[in-house]
Scaffold this active site. Structure first.
Site, PDB file in Angstrom:
ATOM      1  N   VAL A 117       0.661  -1.388   0.137  1.00  0.00           N
ATOM      2  CA  VAL A 117      -0.125  -0.092  -0.008  1.00  0.00           C
ATOM      3  C   VAL A 117       0.678   1.186   0.141  1.00  0.00           C
ATOM      4  O   VAL A 117       1.678   1.241   0.764  1.00  0.00           O
ATOM      5  CB  VAL A 117      -0.955   0.103   1.404  1.00  0.00           C
ATOM      6  CG1 VAL A 117      -1.724   1.264   1.281  1.00  0.00           C
ATOM      7  CG2 VAL A 117      -1.828  -1.129   1.369  1.00  0.00           C
ATOM      8  N   CYS A 118       0.596   2.198  -0.970  1.00  0.00           N
ATOM      9  CA  CYS A 118       1.344   3.263  -0.894  1.00  0.00           C
ATOM     10  C   CYS A 118       3.028   3.355  -0.983  1.00  0.00           C
ATOM     11  O   CYS A 118       3.325   2.404  -1.772  1.00  0.00           O
ATOM     12  CB  CYS A 118       0.917   4.435   0.120  1.00  0.00           C
ATOM     13  SG  CYS A 118       1.152   6.113   0.086  1.00  0.00           S
ATOM     14  N   VAL A 119       3.597   3.843  -0.087  1.00  0.00           N
ATOM     15  CA  VAL A 119       5.098   3.852  -0.051  1.00  0.00           C
ATOM     16  C   VAL A 119       5.539   2.346   0.536  1.00  0.00           C
ATOM     17  O   VAL A 119       6.673   2.200   0.678  1.00  0.00           O
ATOM     18  CB  VAL A 119       5.909   4.939   0.808  1.00  0.00           C
ATOM     19  CG1 VAL A 119       5.455   6.185  -0.067  1.00  0.00           C
ATOM     20  CG2 VAL A 119       5.412   4.822   1.855  1.00  0.00           C
ATOM     21  N   ALA A 170      -1.084   2.662  -5.227  1.00  0.00           N
ATOM     22  CA  ALA A 170      -0.431   4.106  -5.249  1.00  0.00           C
ATOM     23  C   ALA A 170      -0.841   4.730  -3.864  1.00  0.00           C
ATOM     24  O   ALA A 170      -0.458   4.397  -2.626  1.00  0.00           O
ATOM     25  CB  ALA A 170      -1.025   4.881  -6.362  1.00  0.00           C
TER      26      ALA A 170
END
Length: 330
Positions: A117-119, A170
């Site tokens: 998830v995300c970074v 993202a």
């Protein structure tokens, strides 16, 4: 577990982003309700120990189990959230603690599917799980991911990417889209649609759809590039191209390309198209102009060119974009 149940193990560590941890379970939790308990996920929060973990927001989370116990019980889906630091110049940098990376590498070997998830993609990359794969992350750390892990094909535009049994998501809100995509793969589109309706979400934004909130203009450091960006903005409706930019900047085409790639990470032609798409987005959101008028005002010339640019840049059409993002006048 029940026959219709899958175990999702979410990795916890100090400094983790809280919404990365809590967002996907909100999607997963609705599945059991929408299927009268016949289908669902067992969500397990795992950490090095069962002591409370302090998230980036300061909220403490109590793990359900340890990494060792989670691996021993079996993992269907391993979900890896992320963590960032912000320096004195307000620059965002993704973190990947070596100890966490080692644990994720081990857990991934025991999981059917791995997601970030995300970074959290930076942790997967550091663990070698994205080598030779296309992956995405939050737009603000995409350059860092590409620079630190050249074996990864970084694409900062889509909201999520699937490469076999590895999924990367993202921005933070995109974790909901990713979770819905996982539900659809595991239990079918019909079930995912019912979950999406409960969340008042669209089912489901395609993974290739752009991160609509990405700022068009990355930070540049030279006056020359700032001047070129202003020039594009003020001539967006004209037949402006690379030749006009080289003449305005008094440089050759190769030098202009080097300048744009170094400062903005894209070619001059790509920047011009991005600027036009950005201008068209705002007109679609704020006006009732026809597509023909918008195409002309933003320098596309024809609606066909406008549509192709939107599909290429945003993974959708101008008409669909307006339907989803035009504020309700009522």
């Amino acid at each position: 577990m029940n026959p219709g149940e899958r175990r999702v193990v979410i990795v916890l560590f100090d400094g983790v982003d809280l919404l990365d941890v809590t967002g996907p379970p909100e999607v997963f939790s609705l599945l059991r309700r929408e299927t009268d308990g016949e289908m669902g996920y067992e969500v397990v929060l795992a950490a090095e120990t069962t002591d409370p973990v302090t998230t980036a927001s300061g909220v403490r989370v109590l793990p359900d189990t340890t990494f060792h116990e989670a691996a021993a019980r079996g993992i269907d889906t391993l979900l890896v959230p992320g963590s960032v630091e912000v320096d004195a110049r307000r620059r965002v940098r993704a973190l990947a603690d070596p100890a966490v990376v080692d644990r994720v590498r081990t857990l991934a070997g025991r999981a059917r599917r791995v997601t970030s998830v995300c970074v959290g993609a930076h942790i997967l990359a550091a663990a070698g799980l994205l080598d030779g794969k296309r992956a995405t992350t939050h737009w603000s750390t995409a350059r860092q991911l590409a620079a630190e892990h050249p074996a990864v094909e970084v694409d900062a535009d889509p909201i999520f990417i699937r490469q076999g049994d590895v999924w990367t998501g993202a921005g933070i809100s995109a974790c909901l889209d990713l979770a819905l995509a996982l539900v659809a793969e595991d239990f079918g589109e019909g079930v995912a649609l019912r979950v999406a309706r409960q969340l008042v979400m669209y089912l489901k934004r395609p993974g290739g759809q752009s991160q609509f909130s990405v700022p068009l203009d990355p930070v540049s450091t030279t006056r020359r590039v700032e001047d070129l960006r202003h020039y594009v903005a003020h001539h967006i409706g004209e037949r402006i191209g690379v030749a006009e930019l080289t003449e305005h900047a008094h440089v050759g085409e190769r030098q202009l390309t080097r300048i744009f790639k170094a400062e903005l990470g894209m070619t001059p032609s790509a920047y011009i198209e991005s600027a036009r798409v950005e201008r068209a987005r705002h007109r679609l959101e704020s006006t009732d102009d026809t597509l023909e008028r918008i195409a002309s005002a933003c320098g596309f010339g024809t609606t066909d060119t406008l549509v192709r640019a939107f599909r290429r840049r945003l993974g959708t059409t101008p008409t669909d974009y307006r339907r989803r993002f035009r504020p309700d006048p009522g």
